[in-house]
Design a protein around this motif. Structure first.
Motif, PDB file in Angstrom:
ATOM      1  N   ASP A 156       0.833  -1.202   0.000  1.00  0.00           N
ATOM      2  CA  ASP A 156       0.000   0.000   0.000  1.00  0.00           C
ATOM      3  C   ASP A 156       0.872   1.258   0.000  1.00  0.00           C
ATOM      4  OD1 ASP A 156      -2.300  -1.498  -0.004  1.00  0.00           O
ATOM      5  OD2 ASP A 156      -2.673  -1.323   2.156  1.00  0.00           O
ATOM      6  N   ALA A 157       1.979   1.234   0.744  1.00  0.00           N
ATOM      7  CA  ALA A 157       2.869   2.393   0.788  1.00  0.00           C
ATOM      8  C   ALA A 157       3.479   2.662  -0.578  1.00  0.00           C
ATOM      9  CB  ALA A 157       3.973   2.167   1.819  1.00  0.00           C
ATOM     10  N   LEU A 158       3.796   1.608  -1.333  1.00  0.00           N
ATOM     11  CA  LEU A 158       4.327   1.807  -2.681  1.00  0.00           C
ATOM     12  C   LEU A 158       3.271   2.457  -3.573  1.00  0.00           C
ATOM     13  CD1 LEU A 158       6.625   1.406  -4.706  1.00  0.00           C
ATOM     14  CD2 LEU A 158       5.631  -0.822  -5.258  1.00  0.00           C
ATOM     15  N   ASN A 159       2.047   1.970  -3.497  1.00  0.00           N
ATOM     16  CA  ASN A 159       0.984   2.544  -4.327  1.00  0.00           C
ATOM     17  C   ASN A 159       0.721   4.000  -3.959  1.00  0.00           C
ATOM     18  OD1 ASN A 159       0.515   0.215  -5.866  1.00  0.00           O
ATOM     19  ND2 ASN A 159      -0.820  -0.650  -4.281  1.00  0.00           N
ATOM     20  N   GLU A 160       0.835   4.334  -2.683  1.00  0.00           N
ATOM     21  CA  GLU A 160       0.633   5.724  -2.261  1.00  0.00           C
ATOM     22  C   GLU A 160       1.730   6.656  -2.786  1.00  0.00           C
ATOM     23  OE1 GLU A 160       0.529   5.490   1.947  1.00  0.00           O
ATOM     24  OE2 GLU A 160      -1.413   4.428   2.016  1.00  0.00           O
ATOM     25  N   ASN A 161       2.915   6.115  -3.053  1.00  0.00           N
ATOM     26  CA  ASN A 161       4.047   6.939  -3.499  1.00  0.00           C
ATOM     27  C   ASN A 161       4.295   6.858  -5.001  1.00  0.00           C
ATOM     28  OD1 ASN A 161       5.523   8.271  -1.130  1.00  0.00           O
ATOM     29  ND2 ASN A 161       5.208   6.188  -0.364  1.00  0.00           N
ATOM     30  N   ARG A 162       3.417   6.246  -5.741  1.00  0.00           N
ATOM     31  CA  ARG A 162       3.593   6.173  -7.198  1.00  0.00           C
ATOM     32  C   ARG A 162       3.667   7.584  -7.791  1.00  0.00           C
ATOM     33  NH1 ARG A 162       2.584   1.655 -10.267  1.00  0.00           N
ATOM     34  NH2 ARG A 162       2.114  -0.272  -9.129  1.00  0.00           N
ATOM     35  N   GLY A 163       4.665   7.811  -8.625  1.00  0.00           N
ATOM     36  CA  GLY A 163       4.827   9.116  -9.267  1.00  0.00           C
ATOM     37  C   GLY A 163       5.328  10.201  -8.342  1.00  0.00           C
ATOM     38  N   ASN A 164       5.785   9.842  -7.159  1.00  0.00           N
ATOM     39  CA  ASN A 164       6.168  10.839  -6.159  1.00  0.00           C
ATOM     40  C   ASN A 164       7.570  11.401  -6.360  1.00  0.00           C
ATOM     41  OD1 ASN A 164       5.693  12.264  -3.595  1.00  0.00           O
ATOM     42  ND2 ASN A 164       7.285  10.916  -2.788  1.00  0.00           N
ATOM     43  N   TYR A 165       8.484  10.585  -6.954  1.00  0.00           N
ATOM     44  CA  TYR A 165       9.877  11.029  -7.024  1.00  0.00           C
ATOM     45  C   TYR A 165      10.615  10.305  -8.145  1.00  0.00           C
ATOM     46  CZ  TYR A 165      14.799  11.621  -5.799  1.00  0.00           C
ATOM     47  OH  TYR A 165      16.137  11.900  -5.834  1.00  0.00           O
ATOM     48  N   THR A 166      11.357  11.068  -8.942  1.00  0.00           N
ATOM     49  CA  THR A 166      12.181  10.501 -10.007  1.00  0.00           C
ATOM     50  C   THR A 166      13.639  10.488  -9.556  1.00  0.00           C
ATOM     51  OG1 THR A 166      10.681  11.370 -11.701  1.00  0.00           O
ATOM     52  CG2 THR A 166      12.873  10.696 -12.423  1.00  0.00           C
ATOM     53  N   HIS A 167      14.131   9.304  -9.267  1.00  0.00           N
ATOM     54  CA  HIS A 167      15.524   9.201  -8.819  1.00  0.00           C
ATOM     55  C   HIS A 167      16.455   9.586  -9.962  1.00  0.00           C
ATOM     56  CE1 HIS A 167      18.833   8.048  -6.363  1.00  0.00           C
ATOM     57  NE2 HIS A 167      19.229   7.109  -7.190  1.00  0.00           N
ATOM     58  N   HIS A 168      17.525  10.342  -9.640  1.00  0.00           N
ATOM     59  CA  HIS A 168      18.290  10.967 -10.713  1.00  0.00           C
ATOM     60  C   HIS A 168      19.754  10.539 -10.795  1.00  0.00           C
ATOM     61  CE1 HIS A 168      18.680  13.767  -7.184  1.00  0.00           C
ATOM     62  NE2 HIS A 168      19.951  13.563  -7.473  1.00  0.00           N
ATOM     63  N   TYR A 169      20.140   9.432 -10.146  1.00  0.00           N
ATOM     64  CA  TYR A 169      21.555   9.067 -10.164  1.00  0.00           C
ATOM     65  C   TYR A 169      21.707   7.555 -10.279  1.00  0.00           C
ATOM     66  CZ  TYR A 169      26.494  10.026  -9.333  1.00  0.00           C
ATOM     67  OH  TYR A 169      27.847  10.180  -9.489  1.00  0.00           O
ATOM     68  N   PRO A 170      22.737   7.078 -11.011  1.00  0.00           N
ATOM     69  CA  PRO A 170      22.970   5.634 -11.095  1.00  0.00           C
ATOM     70  C   PRO A 170      23.161   5.007  -9.721  1.00  0.00           C
ATOM     71  CG  PRO A 170      24.284   6.793 -12.742  1.00  0.00           C
ATOM     72  CD  PRO A 170      23.686   7.841 -11.861  1.00  0.00           C
ATOM     73  N   ILE A 171      22.880   3.734  -9.634  1.00  0.00           N
ATOM     74  CA  ILE A 171      22.978   2.982  -8.381  1.00  0.00           C
ATOM     75  C   ILE A 171      24.298   2.211  -8.393  1.00  0.00           C
ATOM     76  CG2 ILE A 171      21.913   1.163  -7.004  1.00  0.00           C
ATOM     77  CD1 ILE A 171      19.238   2.097  -8.510  1.00  0.00           C
ATOM     78  N   TYR A 172      25.169   2.514  -7.443  1.00  0.00           N
ATOM     79  CA  TYR A 172      26.514   1.925  -7.396  1.00  0.00           C
ATOM     80  C   TYR A 172      26.522   0.674  -6.523  1.00  0.00           C
ATOM     81  CZ  TYR A 172      29.142   5.545  -9.844  1.00  0.00           C
ATOM     82  OH  TYR A 172      29.650   6.367 -10.810  1.00  0.00           O
ATOM     83  N   CYS A 173      27.241  -0.351  -6.979  1.00  0.00           N
ATOM     84  CA  CYS A 173      27.330  -1.613  -6.249  1.00  0.00           C
ATOM     85  C   CYS A 173      28.789  -2.063  -6.166  1.00  0.00           C
ATOM     86  CB  CYS A 173      26.511  -2.701  -6.937  1.00  0.00           C
ATOM     87  SG  CYS A 173      24.749  -2.304  -7.129  1.00  0.00           S
ATOM     88  N   ARG A 174      29.177  -2.526  -4.956  1.00  0.00           N
ATOM     89  CA  ARG A 174      30.532  -3.030  -4.754  1.00  0.00           C
ATOM     90  C   ARG A 174      30.484  -4.308  -3.925  1.00  0.00           C
ATOM     91  NH1 ARG A 174      33.735   2.110  -2.443  1.00  0.00           N
ATOM     92  NH2 ARG A 174      31.682   2.552  -1.515  1.00  0.00           N
ATOM     93  N   ARG A 175      31.366  -5.227  -4.234  1.00  0.00           N
ATOM     94  CA  ARG A 175      31.450  -6.493  -3.503  1.00  0.00           C
ATOM     95  C   ARG A 175      32.455  -6.338  -2.370  1.00  0.00           C
ATOM     96  NH1 ARG A 175      34.803 -11.184  -4.695  1.00  0.00           N
ATOM     97  NH2 ARG A 175      33.855 -13.120  -3.919  1.00  0.00           N
TER      98      ARG A 175
END
Length: 494
Positions: A372-391
């Motif tokens: 329900d929280a995801l549905n409430e936040n649909r269209g709320n924010y456009t993330h603007h940066y790549p997601i970095y991953c490290r092992r």
């Protein structure tokens, strides 16, 4: 001169307002000290044995770790670097707690053919700040893991006076290696250096996570980014090579450094900040950012030709040029595929209200009470940066993010370059991501970065927390070295 007079002598800027790099932590301690030797550190502790004492380093953390309304200690003058060699040729370095990592590297490189066993993304951090929060690179354990000896100023449980502890083994050393400042003030650390090495790096595109993970065999130091909205992987394939940096290889290395600073760290981030301004990303109503990542970014990322460079330059960044904020989550290798799949659909749904959530993802989110929280936040924010991953490999620590693990972890970083007063929607997104990945994948937030969870959320993934708390109580019976943040996340307030 008695202790009170000595403490008064070394206090500077009482009422000084302290602001961290990200602009999200700001406070004014009643006392601000800059001791010049260990005796002055002990005097400060004796004078404030019933107060609250925290230590400030480079101010590059985004959590409330350093926050103190009472005493703040700046260790900038406790910055010695001493090199010793054993008969077998092993190089050791002893470093003052307030020494920046860049200075450590400079001295090691001037006097030896050795270097640090690992390092994080930037070199401005102090050594004590780096180890206290489990700072890490890629493909190895964190820097905390390599601390063989720690000297820490804390309290004697019998006399109640400040004293110096030296830990070279045992559970106390494992606790002190990553202690969030809760075991006292780090005066010095000692660790083995390793021979200097060069790193070959190429940037390649991969369509699937399986391909990315398969690359690790030949590129153990690699890291990768997941580009939002096109959801493509770009891998910084990095491996240690026995190649001398000379001739054209040296020229190529300097070209890569120049491109990294001018082309990526400065130009690309300036473009990104302009896009954020024009596209009003903070309002969550921009289709332009999604189009930017789908159409343009994949064309400009990539360098299949391998370039060799010295490790210090190959595995560090200059992403500290522009003010930003980061949340970093740690997920076990067995959960990384599920975690990144969840992130893909959460980030897309936050940006695009028409995004269809796969049934299995919806079932998982509903099971933990977050659909329900995801549905409430649909269209709320456009993330603007790549997601970095490290092992990151397991640590011999009690409470670092990979401490005591039987398998590697992957760190997953979310960045925002929005100004501090425009981050509310970003906070909503990353807190939601942290909650979902914690409950579904056992994710742990980085102690020194934006930390949206509480002790009740994370106590189940830190089995040594109670042992750690007991050790802290022993060397700090009055809770002098704790603050509201450490009480909340480590469970001292329970």
């Amino acid at each position: 001169m008695n202790g009170t007079q000595l403490v008064a002598k070394i206090e500077v800027n009482p009422g000084k307002t302290v602001t961290n790099f990200g602009g999200n932590v700001k406070f004014t301690p009643r006392h601000y000290y800059v001791p010049r030797d260990e005796g002055e550190v002990l005097a400060i502790l004796n004078n404030h044995s019933t107060g609250k004492v925290r230590v400030v380093g480079s101010l590059h953390a985004w959590s409330d770790l350093i926050l103190s309304e009472d005493v703040l200690v700046d260790m900038r003058y406790i910055n010695q670097v001493e090199i010793t060699r054993e008969e077998d040729g092993q190089v050791w370095v002893t470093v003052g707690g307030g020494c920046p990592i860049q200075r450590v590297l400079d001295v090691i490189h001037q006097q030896t053919d050795s270097t640090l066993p690992t390092m994080g993304g930037i070199k401005k951090q102090t050594i004590s700040g780096a180890i206290s929060t489990g700072t890490h690179g890629s493909g190895r354990p964190s820097l905390s893991h390599y601390m063989e000896e720690l000297r820490i100023a804390a309290y004697d449980p019998e006399t109640k006076e400040a004293r110096i502890y030296e830990w070279t083994e045992g559970v106390e050393r494992s606790a002190a290696r990553c202690s969030l400042g809760c075991m006292g003030i780090i005066l010095s650390v000692k660790f083995r250096c390793i021979p200097k090495y060069n790193v070959a790096e190429a940037i390649v595109h991969r369509e699937s996570l399986a391909e990315v993970l398969a690359d690790e065999t030949g590129s153990p130091l690699q890291q990768f980014i997941l580009v939002p909205y096109c959801w493509k992987y770009f891998v910084y394939r990095r491996s240690i090579v026995d190649v001398k940096l000379q001739g054209m290889k040296k020229i190529f290395a300097y070209q890569k450094r120049a491109y990294a600073i001018l082309g990526v760290d400065i130009s690309l981030h300036l473009i990104l900040k302009l896009i954020i301004l024009v596209a009003s990303s903070k309002q969550g109503d921009s289709k332009f950012i999604r189009r930017f990542y789908r159409a343009l970014v994949p064309r400009f990322i990539g360098r299949r030709r391998s370039v060799v460079d010295f490790s210090e330059h190959a595995i560090t960044l200059r992403h500290d040029i522009f003010t930003h904020l980061e949340m970093e989550l740690f997920v076990s290798a067995s959960n990384i595929e599920k975690a990144l799949r969840l992130i893909r659909y959460i980030v897309t749904a936050f940006s695009d209200p028409s995004q269809v959530i796969p049934e299995d993802v919806a079932v998982d989110l509903d099971r933990i009470g977050q659909l329900d929280a995801l549905n409430e936040n649909r269209g709320n924010y456009t993330h603007h940066y790549p997601i970095y991953c490290r092992r990151v490999l397991p640590d011999d620590t009690l409470i670092s993010m990979t401490g005591g693990s039987s398998e590697p972890y992957y760190s997953i970083s979310f960045f925002t370059f929005l100004p501090p007063d425009s981050r509310d929607r970003f906070y909503t997104l990353v807190k939601y991501v942290a909650i979902c990945l914690n409950r579904l994948c056992g994710a742990k937030p980085h102690w020194g970065k934006y930390f949206p969870l509480a002790h009740d959320d994370i106590k189940g993934v830190y089995p040594q927390l109670e042992v750690f708390r007991q050790i802290c109580h022993r060397v700090d019976p009055n809770g002098v070295f704790r603050n509201q943040y450490t009480d909340q996340v480590l469970g001292f307030a329970d």
